[in-house]
Scaffold this motif. Structure first.
Motif, PDB file in Angstrom:
ATOM      1  N   GLY A   1      -2.947   1.244   5.749  1.00 31.27           N
ATOM      2  CA  GLY A   1      -3.543   1.231   4.417  1.00 31.27           C
ATOM      3  C   GLY A   1      -2.546   0.736   3.390  1.00 31.27           C
ATOM      4  O   GLY A   1      -1.362   0.574   3.675  1.00 31.27           O
ATOM      5  N   ALA A   2      -3.041   0.512   2.203  1.00 26.89           N
ATOM      6  CA  ALA A   2      -2.222  -0.006   1.110  1.00 26.89           C
ATOM      7  C   ALA A   2      -1.201   1.032   0.639  1.00 26.89           C
ATOM      8  O   ALA A   2      -1.274   2.210   0.997  1.00 26.89           O
ATOM      9  N   VAL A   3      -0.285   0.580  -0.169  1.00 27.55           N
ATOM     10  CA  VAL A   3       0.682   1.455  -0.813  1.00 27.55           C
ATOM     11  C   VAL A   3      -0.084   2.552  -1.562  1.00 27.55           C
ATOM     12  O   VAL A   3      -1.093   2.283  -2.209  1.00 27.55           O
ATOM     13  N   ALA A   4       0.360   3.795  -1.421  1.00 23.68           N
ATOM     14  CA  ALA A   4      -0.178   4.958  -2.139  1.00 23.68           C
ATOM     15  C   ALA A   4      -1.568   5.383  -1.683  1.00 23.68           C
ATOM     16  O   ALA A   4      -2.248   6.121  -2.382  1.00 23.68           O
ATOM     17  N   SER A   5      -1.981   4.958  -0.496  1.00 26.44           N
ATOM     18  CA  SER A   5      -3.312   5.349  -0.014  1.00 26.44           C
ATOM     19  C   SER A   5      -3.301   6.707   0.694  1.00 26.44           C
ATOM     20  O   SER A   5      -4.354   7.218   1.051  1.00 26.44           O
ATOM     21  N   GLY A   6      -2.122   7.279   0.906  1.00 27.17           N
ATOM     22  CA  GLY A   6      -2.035   8.597   1.532  1.00 27.17           C
ATOM     23  C   GLY A   6      -1.656   8.560   3.001  1.00 27.17           C
ATOM     24  O   GLY A   6      -1.844   9.543   3.723  1.00 27.17           O
ATOM     25  N   LYS A   7      -1.107   7.435   3.453  1.00 28.62           N
ATOM     26  CA  LYS A   7      -0.753   7.274   4.867  1.00 28.62           C
ATOM     27  C   LYS A   7       0.247   8.331   5.325  1.00 28.62           C
ATOM     28  O   LYS A   7       0.042   8.977   6.353  1.00 28.62           O
TER      29      LYS A   7
ATOM     30  N   ASP B   1     -12.347  12.132   2.455  1.00 27.15           N
ATOM     31  CA  ASP B   1     -12.453  11.620   3.827  1.00 27.15           C
ATOM     32  C   ASP B   1     -11.201  11.973   4.628  1.00 27.15           C
ATOM     33  O   ASP B   1     -11.294  12.385   5.790  1.00 27.15           O
ATOM     34  N   ASN B   2     -10.028  11.787   4.000  1.00 21.74           N
ATOM     35  CA  ASN B   2      -8.767  12.130   4.669  1.00 21.74           C
ATOM     36  C   ASN B   2      -8.753  13.607   5.058  1.00 21.74           C
ATOM     37  O   ASN B   2      -8.389  13.966   6.174  1.00 21.74           O
ATOM     38  N   GLN B   3      -9.153  14.450   4.112  1.00 26.22           N
ATOM     39  CA  GLN B   3      -9.154  15.899   4.350  1.00 26.22           C
ATOM     40  C   GLN B   3     -10.135  16.263   5.455  1.00 26.22           C
ATOM     41  O   GLN B   3      -9.800  17.033   6.359  1.00 26.22           O
TER      42      GLN B   3
END
Length: 164
Positions: free
Chosen positions: A7-13, A154-156
């Motif tokens: 994912g992009a920078v700051a997407s929570g990877k 979605d991540n959670q």
């Protein structure tokens, strides 16, 4: 289990990788650390490793039985997309990424959050530019093993599947 978070920078990877690593008891690797070596003497706060060294470190990761790797989708790490069991693609709206980049940069600038680079205005500019770089084309051949996460919820929800 082998997972690639892209994912992009700051997407929570990194946050997602750490969470899954803890819940699944699987080591995680940030490919930023494969590309860069901390260097306090450098104007940017890090030094880029040689292509050979990056390839060696990455090959070592891929040899592991279980891992989670996270990256922005650098082309030299495409082999990882072939090797993993599952890909998580973090596809957040650009406006949200801008906000996250700016807040991260401010927190790093005042020392509230650690950073692998010096939080300069030039770095902020680069990071804002990188938020618009998408890896959608890169993951197209792997959609059968890809889950797309579009926001923090979605991540959670994804990580909650592995609640201990």
């Amino acid at each position: 289990m082998k997972i690639y978070i892209i994912g992009a920078v700051a997407s929570g990877k990194t946050t997602l990788a750490k969470t899954l690593s803890d819940r699944l008891d699987v080591p995680y690797y940030s490919l930023d650390n494969v590309v860069h070596l901390p260097d306090a003497q450098s104007p940017t706060g890090n030094t880029k490793r040689s292509v050979t060294e990056q390839a060696q470190l990455f090959a070592h990761i891929l040899q592991q039985d279980r891992y989670i790797i996270e990256d922005v989708g650098r082309p030299q790490f495409t082999k990882g997309l072939h090797e993993v069991d599952h890909i998580l693609f973090l596809d957040f709206p650009v406006y949200q990424l801008y906000k996250r980049v700016i807040f991260r940069w401010l927190k790093q600038g005042v020392g509230i959050e650690a950073s692998n680079y010096k939080p300069t205005v030039a770095m902020l500019s680069k990071m804002l530019k990188w938020t618009t770089t998408s890896s959608k084309r890169q993951i197209q051949p792997f959609l059968a093993k890809t889950t797309i996460l579009r926001n923090k919820r979605d991540n959670q929800n994804y990580s909650d599947q592995f609640e201990v």
